[in-house]
Enzyme design. Structure first.
Site, mmCIF file in Angstrom:
data_model
loop_
_atom_site.group_PDB
_atom_site.id
_atom_site.type_symbol
_atom_site.label_atom_id
_atom_site.label_comp_id
_atom_site.label_asym_id
_atom_site.label_seq_id
_atom_site.Cartn_x
_atom_site.Cartn_y
_atom_site.Cartn_z
ATOM 1 N N GLY A 131 0.812 -1.227 0.000
ATOM 2 C CA GLY A 131 0.000 0.000 0.000
ATOM 3 C C GLY A 131 0.838 1.266 0.000
ATOM 4 O O GLY A 131 2.072 1.229 0.019
ATOM 5 N N ARG A 154 -0.580 -11.966 0.572
ATOM 6 C CA ARG A 154 -1.915 -12.581 0.640
ATOM 7 C C ARG A 154 -2.202 -13.338 -0.641
ATOM 8 O O ARG A 154 -2.075 -12.761 -1.728
ATOM 9 C CB ARG A 154 -2.988 -11.497 0.828
ATOM 10 C CG ARG A 154 -2.931 -10.784 2.143
ATOM 11 C CD ARG A 154 -4.056 -9.768 2.288
ATOM 12 N NE ARG A 154 -4.013 -8.723 1.279
ATOM 13 C CZ ARG A 154 -4.942 -8.502 0.380
ATOM 14 N NH1 ARG A 154 -6.026 -9.272 0.318
ATOM 15 N NH2 ARG A 154 -4.834 -7.525 -0.498
ATOM 16 N N LYS A 181 -11.205 2.246 14.033
ATOM 17 C CA LYS A 181 -9.865 2.203 14.645
ATOM 18 C C LYS A 181 -9.968 2.065 16.164
ATOM 19 O O LYS A 181 -9.131 1.414 16.796
ATOM 20 C CB LYS A 181 -9.042 3.438 14.229
ATOM 21 C CG LYS A 181 -8.576 3.338 12.761
ATOM 22 C CD LYS A 181 -7.735 4.515 12.304
ATOM 23 C CE LYS A 181 -7.267 4.289 10.860
ATOM 24 N NZ LYS A 181 -6.494 5.417 10.307
HETATM 25 P P1 NDP Z 1 -3.932 1.574 0.893
HETATM 26 O O1 NDP Z 1 -5.246 1.957 0.320
HETATM 27 O O2 NDP Z 1 -2.708 1.908 0.104
HETATM 28 O O3 NDP Z 1 -4.011 -0.004 1.196
HETATM 29 C C1 NDP Z 1 -3.054 -0.615 2.017
HETATM 30 C C2 NDP Z 1 -3.096 -2.101 1.868
HETATM 31 O O4 NDP Z 1 -4.274 -2.677 2.431
HETATM 32 C C3 NDP Z 1 -3.134 -2.668 0.452
HETATM 33 O O5 NDP Z 1 -1.949 -2.457 -0.260
HETATM 34 C C4 NDP Z 1 -3.384 -4.129 0.769
HETATM 35 O O6 NDP Z 1 -2.166 -4.756 1.169
HETATM 36 C C5 NDP Z 1 -4.281 -4.026 1.994
HETATM 37 N N1 NDP Z 1 -5.625 -4.455 1.588
HETATM 38 C C6 NDP Z 1 -6.437 -3.876 0.698
HETATM 39 N N2 NDP Z 1 -7.556 -4.617 0.551
HETATM 40 C C7 NDP Z 1 -7.430 -5.678 1.372
HETATM 41 C C8 NDP Z 1 -8.251 -6.803 1.662
HETATM 42 N N3 NDP Z 1 -9.430 -7.010 1.081
HETATM 43 N N4 NDP Z 1 -7.805 -7.693 2.582
HETATM 44 C C9 NDP Z 1 -6.619 -7.514 3.186
HETATM 45 N N5 NDP Z 1 -5.786 -6.485 2.919
HETATM 46 C C10 NDP Z 1 -6.203 -5.582 2.034
HETATM 47 O O7 NDP Z 1 -3.796 2.196 2.365
HETATM 48 P P2 NDP Z 1 -2.991 3.476 2.854
HETATM 49 O O8 NDP Z 1 -1.533 3.196 2.876
HETATM 50 O O9 NDP Z 1 -3.461 4.658 2.095
HETATM 51 O O10 NDP Z 1 -3.531 3.609 4.363
HETATM 52 C C11 NDP Z 1 -2.898 2.966 5.454
HETATM 53 C C12 NDP Z 1 -3.267 3.666 6.749
HETATM 54 O O11 NDP Z 1 -2.855 5.030 6.683
HETATM 55 C C13 NDP Z 1 -4.775 3.674 7.064
HETATM 56 O O12 NDP Z 1 -4.982 3.398 8.426
HETATM 57 C C14 NDP Z 1 -5.196 5.093 6.766
HETATM 58 O O13 NDP Z 1 -6.259 5.531 7.619
HETATM 59 C C15 NDP Z 1 -3.937 5.875 7.015
HETATM 60 N N6 NDP Z 1 -3.912 7.079 6.156
HETATM 61 C C16 NDP Z 1 -3.742 8.293 6.751
HETATM 62 C C17 NDP Z 1 -3.717 9.433 5.979
HETATM 63 C C18 NDP Z 1 -3.490 10.752 6.635
HETATM 64 O O14 NDP Z 1 -3.562 11.785 5.977
HETATM 65 N N7 NDP Z 1 -3.214 10.784 7.912
HETATM 66 C C19 NDP Z 1 -3.892 9.403 4.525
HETATM 67 C C20 NDP Z 1 -4.012 8.063 3.990
HETATM 68 C C21 NDP Z 1 -4.033 6.948 4.806
HETATM 69 P P3 NDP Z 1 -1.546 -6.079 0.491
HETATM 70 O O15 NDP Z 1 -2.248 -6.309 -0.808
HETATM 71 O O16 NDP Z 1 -0.100 -5.771 0.366
HETATM 72 O O17 NDP Z 1 -1.819 -7.157 1.477
#
Ligand code: NDP
Length: 263
Positions: A13, A35, A138
């Site tokens: 991600g 996964r 959360k």
């Molecule tokens: P992403 O949308 O990039 O997703 C992260 C990962 O989640 C994916 O790469 C995948 O990992 C996993 N994922 C997605 N779908 C599924 C599924 N169905 N089952 C299991 N795993 C899944 O997330 P972000 O990096 O944008 O967000 C991460 C954290 O950061 C969140 O808690 C968010 O709230 C926070 N955040 C905070 C921001 C801020 O401004 N403070 C801005 C953006 C995010 P993989 O395929 O590798 O297993």
């Protein structure tokens, strides 16, 4: 001191890939969850293979296979999860309940850092619908972690710079405007911005820091506490041009938000 073995979940991600990079750069034996559900997603597979080339170990496990998660977490000391939430691409925060269950059963994890990395959800009880689901979920995860007595660190990162600074805090904008900017109300409320690579780096350092057990890390660089006006002025200086400005009132902004759905 020997560095902890770190498992990154959600590693492909936006934040996850930076956590893998920071973990490797800080000298941790780094494990990355693969996964099986990603199937033939070539972008993810190539990214995972690039982690492997850099020294990470890929560990196969599924959120729908409890034993596979237990086996994965048994290989490490620290688990850091950066699974997606509603404001990004998809919402899977509650899947972490499965991870907490697996960590509890494995019994060897010295620290769990759940997918937080935003505004401190414990201070967001006033957040409005529909966005508040992120904070509510959360908090559900925090409760599960604390009830399971899993040692934790919560990382409060405030606003990711890429999302908020790039677009000068305008909703749904990521690239700064060159002609016009929409100001939110008086545009003088300060917010805290943090660079995503810095967030990943501080997260990795906190994961091994004994002072951070069962604590919240607040990433709050003093120079990054700025109002929208401060940001716009800095951008105007950079491009040598004043932007045209319109304002949306607090009331109109909230009305617009209320009509949105995130799913
Ligand atoms: P992403 O949308 O990039 O997703 C992260 C990962 O989640 C994916 O790469 C995948 O990992 C996993 N994922 C997605 N779908 C599924 C599924 N169905 N089952 C299991 N795993 C899944 O997330 P972000 O990096 O944008 O967000 C991460 C954290 O950061 C969140 O808690 C968010 O709230 C926070 N955040 C905070 C921001 C801020 O401004 N403070 C801005 C953006 C995010 P993989 O395929 O590798 O297993």
């Amino acid at each position: 001191m020997e560095k902890s073995r770190v498992l990154v979940v959600g590693a492909t991600g936006y934040l996850g890939k930076r956590l893998v990079k920071a973990s490797l750069a800080n000298g941790h034996p780094t494990f990355v969850l693969l996964r099986p559900e990603i199937g033939a997603d070539i972008e993810k597979i190539q990214l995972l293979l690039s982690f492997k080339e850099q020294g990470a170990k890929l560990v196969e496990a599924s959120f729908s296979d409890h034993q596979s998660l237990v086996d994965a977490v048994k290989q490490v000391d620290v688990v850091i999860c950066a699974i997606s939430c509603v404001h990004t691409r998809s919402h899977h925060i509650l899947l972490q309940l499965n991870l907490v269950k697996a960590i509890k059963e494995a019994g060897n994890i010295k620290r769990f850092l759940p997918s937080e990395f935003g505004t401190d959800p414990s201070r967001m009880r006033h957040a409005i619908e529909p966005g508040r689901v992120t904070f509510d979920d959360k908090m559900v995860i925090r409760k599960a972690i604390e009830e399971a007595r899993v040692p934790f660190t919560y990382v409060t990162a405030n606003c990711f710079a890429g999302y908020f600074v790039g677009g000068l805090c305008q909703p749904l904008k990521i690239i700064p405007s060159r002609d016009h900017v929409l100001l939110l109300g008086h545009a003088n409320v300060k917010a805290i911005y943090a660079d995503e690579d810095d967030i990943a780096n501080y997260t990795i350092k906190a994961a091994d820091d004994p002072r951070m057990v069962n604590k919240t890390l607040h990433i709050r660089p003093p120079e990054n506490i700025l109002s929208q006006t401060d940001l716009v002025q800095a951008w105007e200086e950079l491009i040598g041009k004043q932007l045209a400005k319109t304002t949306i009132s607090e009331e109109d902004f909230l009305t617009k938000l209320r009509s949105k759905t995130y799913y």
